[in-house]
Design a protein around this motif. Structure first.
Motif, PDB file in Angstrom:
ATOM      1  N   ASP A 135       0.858  -1.175   0.000  1.00  0.00           N
ATOM      2  CA  ASP A 135       0.000   0.000   0.000  1.00  0.00           C
ATOM      3  C   ASP A 135       0.901   1.234   0.000  1.00  0.00           C
ATOM      4  O   ASP A 135       1.576   1.520   0.982  1.00  0.00           O
ATOM      5  CB  ASP A 135      -0.916  -0.008   1.221  1.00  0.00           C
ATOM      6  N   THR A 138       0.413   4.336   0.242  1.00  0.00           N
ATOM      7  CA  THR A 138       0.191   5.367   1.252  1.00  0.00           C
ATOM      8  C   THR A 138       0.876   4.992   2.554  1.00  0.00           C
ATOM      9  O   THR A 138       1.327   5.853   3.296  1.00  0.00           O
ATOM     10  CB  THR A 138      -1.308   5.607   1.515  1.00  0.00           C
ATOM     11  N   LEU A 156      -2.039  12.591  -1.696  1.00  0.00           N
ATOM     12  CA  LEU A 156      -3.080  11.570  -1.651  1.00  0.00           C
ATOM     13  C   LEU A 156      -4.396  12.095  -2.200  1.00  0.00           C
ATOM     14  O   LEU A 156      -4.785  13.233  -1.931  1.00  0.00           O
ATOM     15  CB  LEU A 156      -3.303  11.089  -0.222  1.00  0.00           C
ATOM     16  N   VAL A 201      -8.305  10.684  -2.094  1.00  0.00           N
ATOM     17  CA  VAL A 201      -9.217   9.695  -1.537  1.00  0.00           C
ATOM     18  C   VAL A 201     -10.620  10.075  -1.973  1.00  0.00           C
ATOM     19  O   VAL A 201     -11.081  11.197  -1.700  1.00  0.00           O
ATOM     20  CB  VAL A 201      -9.121   9.634   0.005  1.00  0.00           C
ATOM     21  N   ASP A 202     -11.282   9.154  -2.652  1.00  0.00           N
ATOM     22  CA  ASP A 202     -12.652   9.382  -3.111  1.00  0.00           C
ATOM     23  C   ASP A 202     -12.778  10.690  -3.895  1.00  0.00           C
ATOM     24  O   ASP A 202     -13.645  11.509  -3.644  1.00  0.00           O
ATOM     25  CB  ASP A 202     -13.614   9.356  -1.914  1.00  0.00           C
ATOM     26  N   TRP A 245      -8.528  15.649  -2.688  1.00  0.00           N
ATOM     27  CA  TRP A 245      -7.188  15.682  -2.118  1.00  0.00           C
ATOM     28  C   TRP A 245      -7.294  15.458  -0.617  1.00  0.00           C
ATOM     29  O   TRP A 245      -8.174  16.011   0.035  1.00  0.00           O
ATOM     30  CB  TRP A 245      -6.496  17.015  -2.393  1.00  0.00           C
ATOM     31  N   LYS A 246      -6.402  14.662  -0.054  1.00  0.00           N
ATOM     32  CA  LYS A 246      -6.353  14.430   1.392  1.00  0.00           C
ATOM     33  C   LYS A 246      -5.018  14.953   1.898  1.00  0.00           C
ATOM     34  O   LYS A 246      -3.962  14.584   1.397  1.00  0.00           O
ATOM     35  CB  LYS A 246      -6.474  12.938   1.703  1.00  0.00           C
ATOM     36  N   GLU A 306      -3.336   3.864  -8.123  1.00  0.00           N
ATOM     37  CA  GLU A 306      -4.152   3.388  -7.012  1.00  0.00           C
ATOM     38  C   GLU A 306      -3.227   2.797  -5.954  1.00  0.00           C
ATOM     39  O   GLU A 306      -2.340   2.004  -6.259  1.00  0.00           O
ATOM     40  CB  GLU A 306      -5.158   2.342  -7.470  1.00  0.00           C
ATOM     41  N   ALA A 307      -3.441   3.188  -4.711  1.00  0.00           N
ATOM     42  CA  ALA A 307      -2.513   2.852  -3.624  1.00  0.00           C
ATOM     43  C   ALA A 307      -2.373   1.359  -3.387  1.00  0.00           C
ATOM     44  O   ALA A 307      -1.312   0.883  -3.015  1.00  0.00           O
ATOM     45  CB  ALA A 307      -2.947   3.542  -2.336  1.00  0.00           C
ATOM     46  N   ALA A 317      -9.093  10.127 -11.139  1.00  0.00           N
ATOM     47  CA  ALA A 317      -9.440   9.374  -9.932  1.00  0.00           C
ATOM     48  C   ALA A 317     -10.884   8.879  -9.990  1.00  0.00           C
ATOM     49  O   ALA A 317     -11.768   9.571 -10.506  1.00  0.00           O
ATOM     50  CB  ALA A 317      -9.235  10.252  -8.700  1.00  0.00           C
ATOM     51  N   THR A 373      -8.399   5.091  -3.535  1.00  0.00           N
ATOM     52  CA  THR A 373      -7.332   5.881  -2.941  1.00  0.00           C
ATOM     53  C   THR A 373      -6.136   5.862  -3.873  1.00  0.00           C
ATOM     54  O   THR A 373      -5.726   4.804  -4.350  1.00  0.00           O
ATOM     55  CB  THR A 373      -6.927   5.310  -1.562  1.00  0.00           C
ATOM     56  N   TYR A 374      -5.569   7.040  -4.113  1.00  0.00           N
ATOM     57  CA  TYR A 374      -4.420   7.188  -4.998  1.00  0.00           C
ATOM     58  C   TYR A 374      -3.311   7.905  -4.277  1.00  0.00           C
ATOM     59  O   TYR A 374      -3.553   8.697  -3.394  1.00  0.00           O
ATOM     60  CB  TYR A 374      -4.807   8.010  -6.235  1.00  0.00           C
TER      61      TYR A 374
END
Length: 103
Positions: free
Chosen positions: A32, A34, A49, A51-52, A55-56, A75-76, A97, A102-103
């Motif tokens: 993974d 991440t 990152l 996520v959905d 940006w996270k 993809e992570a 995305a 999650t990327y």
């Protein structure tokens, strides 16, 4: 999928490319991407990152990255090189995305 063909080496994280195979406890920390960033950020390239489709954490910007380099989105939790894509800008990454990933 292996872009260079089926090259076998002494040891690799994918058993089909490795002469020796074993189960490594905690292997998720290597698979993974991440988690790799959490484990050793000083050894990783700048990483952002998604996520959905959002940006996270830190969000890239033109001020932080004025150079015109390509960006990679992956993809992570995917391997085999099947989920890696290259873009010209960081803004294009969100467009690629998918919801729930999650990327």
């Amino acid at each position: 999928h292996c872009p260079l063909g089926k090259k076998v080496v002494d040891f690799a994280d994918e058993t089909q490319f490795s002469r020796v195979s074993m189960y490594l406890k905690g292997r998720i920390w290597l698979e993974d991407k991440t988690k790799m960033w959490d484990l050793v950020p000083e050894l990783m390239p700048p990483t952002y990152l998604i996520v959905d489709r959002q940006w996270k954490g830190e969000i890239p910007s033109d001020e932080k990255h004025p150079e015109k380099l390509c960006w990679f989105i992956k993809e992570a939790d995917r391997n085999w090189g099947t989920s890696v894509r290259a873009t010209k800008t960081w803004q294009e990454c969100i467009a690629l995305a998918e919801a729930g990933a999650t990327y």
